[in-house]
Design a protein around this motif. Structure first.
Motif, PDB file in Angstrom:
ATOM      1  N   PRO A   1       0.839  -1.212   0.000  1.00  0.00           N
ATOM      2  CA  PRO A   1       0.000   0.000   0.000  1.00  0.00           C
ATOM      3  C   PRO A   1       0.869   1.255   0.000  1.00  0.00           C
ATOM      4  O   PRO A   1       2.003   1.247   0.444  1.00  0.00           O
ATOM      5  N   SER A   2       0.308   2.337  -0.519  1.00  0.00           N
ATOM      6  CA  SER A   2       0.986   3.634  -0.514  1.00  0.00           C
ATOM      7  C   SER A   2       0.447   4.456   0.654  1.00  0.00           C
ATOM      8  O   SER A   2      -0.738   4.405   0.972  1.00  0.00           O
ATOM      9  N   PHE A   3       1.330   5.198   1.289  1.00  0.00           N
ATOM     10  CA  PHE A   3       0.912   6.049   2.412  1.00  0.00           C
ATOM     11  C   PHE A   3       0.965   7.529   2.048  1.00  0.00           C
ATOM     12  O   PHE A   3       0.764   8.388   2.896  1.00  0.00           O
ATOM     13  N   ASP A   4       1.234   7.838   0.791  1.00  0.00           N
ATOM     14  CA  ASP A   4       1.388   9.221   0.346  1.00  0.00           C
ATOM     15  C   ASP A   4       0.110  10.045   0.512  1.00  0.00           C
ATOM     16  O   ASP A   4       0.173  11.254   0.688  1.00  0.00           O
ATOM     17  N   TYR A   5      -1.026   9.413   0.431  1.00  0.00           N
ATOM     18  CA  TYR A   5      -2.290  10.144   0.476  1.00  0.00           C
ATOM     19  C   TYR A   5      -2.940  10.150   1.862  1.00  0.00           C
ATOM     20  O   TYR A   5      -4.061  10.627   2.016  1.00  0.00           O
ATOM     21  N   PHE A   6      -2.263   9.618   2.876  1.00  0.00           N
ATOM     22  CA  PHE A   6      -2.814   9.635   4.231  1.00  0.00           C
ATOM     23  C   PHE A   6      -2.838  11.066   4.772  1.00  0.00           C
ATOM     24  O   PHE A   6      -1.885  11.814   4.577  1.00  0.00           O
ATOM     25  N   HIS A   7      -3.905  11.395   5.471  1.00  0.00           N
ATOM     26  CA  HIS A   7      -4.044  12.725   6.078  1.00  0.00           C
ATOM     27  C   HIS A   7      -4.589  12.575   7.497  1.00  0.00           C
ATOM     28  O   HIS A   7      -5.189  11.556   7.843  1.00  0.00           O
TER      29      HIS A   7
END
Length: 134
Positions: A65-71
């Motif tokens: 999974p990618s965590f780049d878009y977590f806010h």
């Protein structure tokens, strides 16, 4: 009976702890607890666990999974919300709060207290995660 299954009982306690923490920090209305629970589940499915050697997301999808878009849940945001009744010179940006991830798209869910429809989805937003929610 969940009380007879230690694994599910522990996961439920972890989820409720995350929801309690998210709701306390954000100071958003209590009726959004379900959105906080969905976001907690979304996050836990993407982070490693001691029980398995990988993440649930990687097991289901075969990729990391990618965590780049977590806010930060409950952070302030400025979002461009679609409005079919919008006039030419109306403001296209809404002040709102981030409350989760969309199932239908790569967008996000927002709580917009001043909008006609209070819960909106869009992928076009600017997040202010370093500001405290009032």
């Amino acid at each position: 009976m969940p009380q007879q299954n230690g694994v599910s009982e522990r996961r439920n306690r972890t989820l409720i702890g995350m929801v309690r923490s998210m709701m306390t920090r954000s100071k958003l209305p209590g009726f959004l607890w379900g959105k906080a629970l969905k976001t907690s589940t979304y996050i836990l499915n993407r982070v490693p666990s001691k029980a398995i050697s990988s993440t649930p997301f990687k097991i289901w999808n075969g990729r990391k999974p990618s965590f780049d878009y977590f806010h930060v849940w409950g952070c302030k945001a400025k979002a461009q919300i679609y409005n079919p009744n919008e006039k030419k010179l109306d403001s296209r940006i809404e002040s709102c709060y981030f409350i989760g991830y969309s199932k239908k798209s790569k967008g996000f869910k927002f709580y917009c207290p001043q909008a006609h429809t209070r819960i909106q989805e869009t992928g076009n937003a600017k997040f202010f995660e370093d500001q405290d929610v009032a």
